[in-house]
Design a protein around this motif. Structure first.
Motif, mmCIF file in Angstrom:
data_model
loop_
_atom_site.group_PDB
_atom_site.id
_atom_site.type_symbol
_atom_site.label_atom_id
_atom_site.label_comp_id
_atom_site.label_asym_id
_atom_site.label_seq_id
_atom_site.Cartn_x
_atom_site.Cartn_y
_atom_site.Cartn_z
ATOM 1 N N ARG A 126 -21.108 24.560 59.050
ATOM 2 C CA ARG A 126 -21.504 25.971 59.459
ATOM 3 C C ARG A 126 -20.151 26.578 60.177
ATOM 4 N N LEU A 182 -26.953 27.880 74.699
ATOM 5 C CA LEU A 182 -27.173 27.563 73.367
ATOM 6 C C LEU A 182 -28.162 26.591 73.356
ATOM 7 N N ASP A 186 -32.045 27.012 71.945
ATOM 8 C CA ASP A 186 -32.221 26.340 70.570
ATOM 9 C C ASP A 186 -32.415 24.729 70.571
ATOM 10 N N TRP A 190 -35.607 22.404 69.669
ATOM 11 C CA TRP A 190 -35.741 21.753 68.554
ATOM 12 C C TRP A 190 -36.128 20.059 68.919
ATOM 13 N N GLU A 195 -38.675 23.986 67.114
ATOM 14 C CA GLU A 195 -37.873 24.757 66.311
ATOM 15 C C GLU A 195 -37.194 23.875 65.299
ATOM 16 N N GLU A 199 -32.404 25.454 61.745
ATOM 17 C CA GLU A 199 -32.649 26.720 62.218
ATOM 18 C C GLU A 199 -31.733 27.038 63.626
ATOM 19 N N ALA A 200 -32.126 25.934 64.391
ATOM 20 C CA ALA A 200 -31.148 25.676 65.543
ATOM 21 C C ALA A 200 -29.826 25.638 65.617
ATOM 22 N N ASP A 202 -28.042 26.912 63.155
ATOM 23 C CA ASP A 202 -27.445 28.257 62.484
ATOM 24 C C ASP A 202 -27.593 28.988 63.713
ATOM 25 N N HIS A 203 -28.392 29.038 64.535
ATOM 26 C CA HIS A 203 -28.430 30.056 65.528
ATOM 27 C C HIS A 203 -27.435 29.655 66.700
ATOM 28 N N MET A 204 -27.049 28.564 67.050
ATOM 29 C CA MET A 204 -26.053 28.238 67.886
ATOM 30 C C MET A 204 -24.763 28.479 67.476
ATOM 31 N N LYS A 206 -23.835 30.760 65.307
ATOM 32 C CA LYS A 206 -23.714 32.275 65.312
ATOM 33 C C LYS A 206 -23.635 32.819 66.850
ATOM 34 N N ARG A 207 -24.130 32.223 67.739
ATOM 35 C CA ARG A 207 -24.040 32.541 69.054
ATOM 36 C C ARG A 207 -22.627 31.959 69.969
#
Length: 212
Positions: A126, A182, A186, A190, A195, A199-200, A202-204, A206-207
């Motif tokens: 990622r 983070l 997320d 999880w 969650e 998904e967790a 991906d979000h982490m 991204k942030r």
């Protein structure tokens, strides 16, 4: 010390020092190691199965089916304390590794053998896709958090309020504070089943703040 692949000259130094160490310090260190083992085994018998299951779920990988070798020393000579290379080495003399922390350290280091590989690979992919450096500490932060949370959750039904190692020694406060939002947004969801892992992650990523 021969045959261990140690740096040139070190086996001779160790051989020269061993008689004095055996005479002056070995009995004390051996007793401390055995006492540490007894405490860790007691906690493992009580909480180990729950910790193992939670860590395997949280990190997305299983522990090796064969035993993981753990060697105890009074001190490792590393600032970080315990480490895992070809085997696990844990410093039984550190105050922060006593009591229930002994169980966390055992599972934390053993999880380095194979259990966290899937998490590391997933994060690396990622990060690469996002054009970010692949050497982010995020995977190790999540590794610490996951094992510490597993031990705390396993001991909680017995009324034990365990403070995970990373919190106890100030890793999150002094070094990893930027990762906490983070985790709270997320990763903790999880682990709690609110969650999905993909998904967790991906979000982490991204942030993830720049530079981490």
């Amino acid at each position: 010390p021969n045959g261990l692949g140690l740096p040139d000259g070190l086996p001779a130094v160790l051989k020269a020092a061993s008689p004095a160490y055996a005479r002056l310090a070995w009995a004390q260190d051996d007793a401390a190691n055995r006492a540490w083992i007894a405490v860790a085994q007691e906690f493992d018998a009580r909480y180990g199965a729950a910790v193992q299951a939670a860590v395997e779920h949280g990190l997305g990988g299983s522990f090796p089916r064969s035993p993981v070798r753990v060697d105890l020393v009074s001190e490792t000579g590393k600032r970080q304390g315990a480490y895992t290379d070809t085997q696990v080495v844990i410093p039984s003399g550190r105050p922060s590794y006593q009591g229930l922390a002994s169980l966390e350290m055992l599972y934390h280091e053993a999880a380095h053998v194979r259990t966290s590989e899937a998490l590391e690979a997933a994060l690396a992919a990622r990060l690469k896709a996002a054009g970010r450096p692949a050497d982010s500490e995020l995977w190790h932060v999540l590794h610490f958090y996951t094992v510490g949370a597993a031990v705390a959750a396993a001991a909680a039904p017995d009324g034990v309020a365990y403070e995970p190692y990373a919190d106890h020694v100030g890793l999150f406060k002094n070094y990893w504070a930027a990762y906490l939002p983070l985790i709270e947004a997320d990763w903790a969801p999880w682990l709690a089943g609110r969650e999905g892992m993909e998904e967790a992650l991906d979000h982490m990523v991204k942030r993830l703040p720049a530079g981490l």
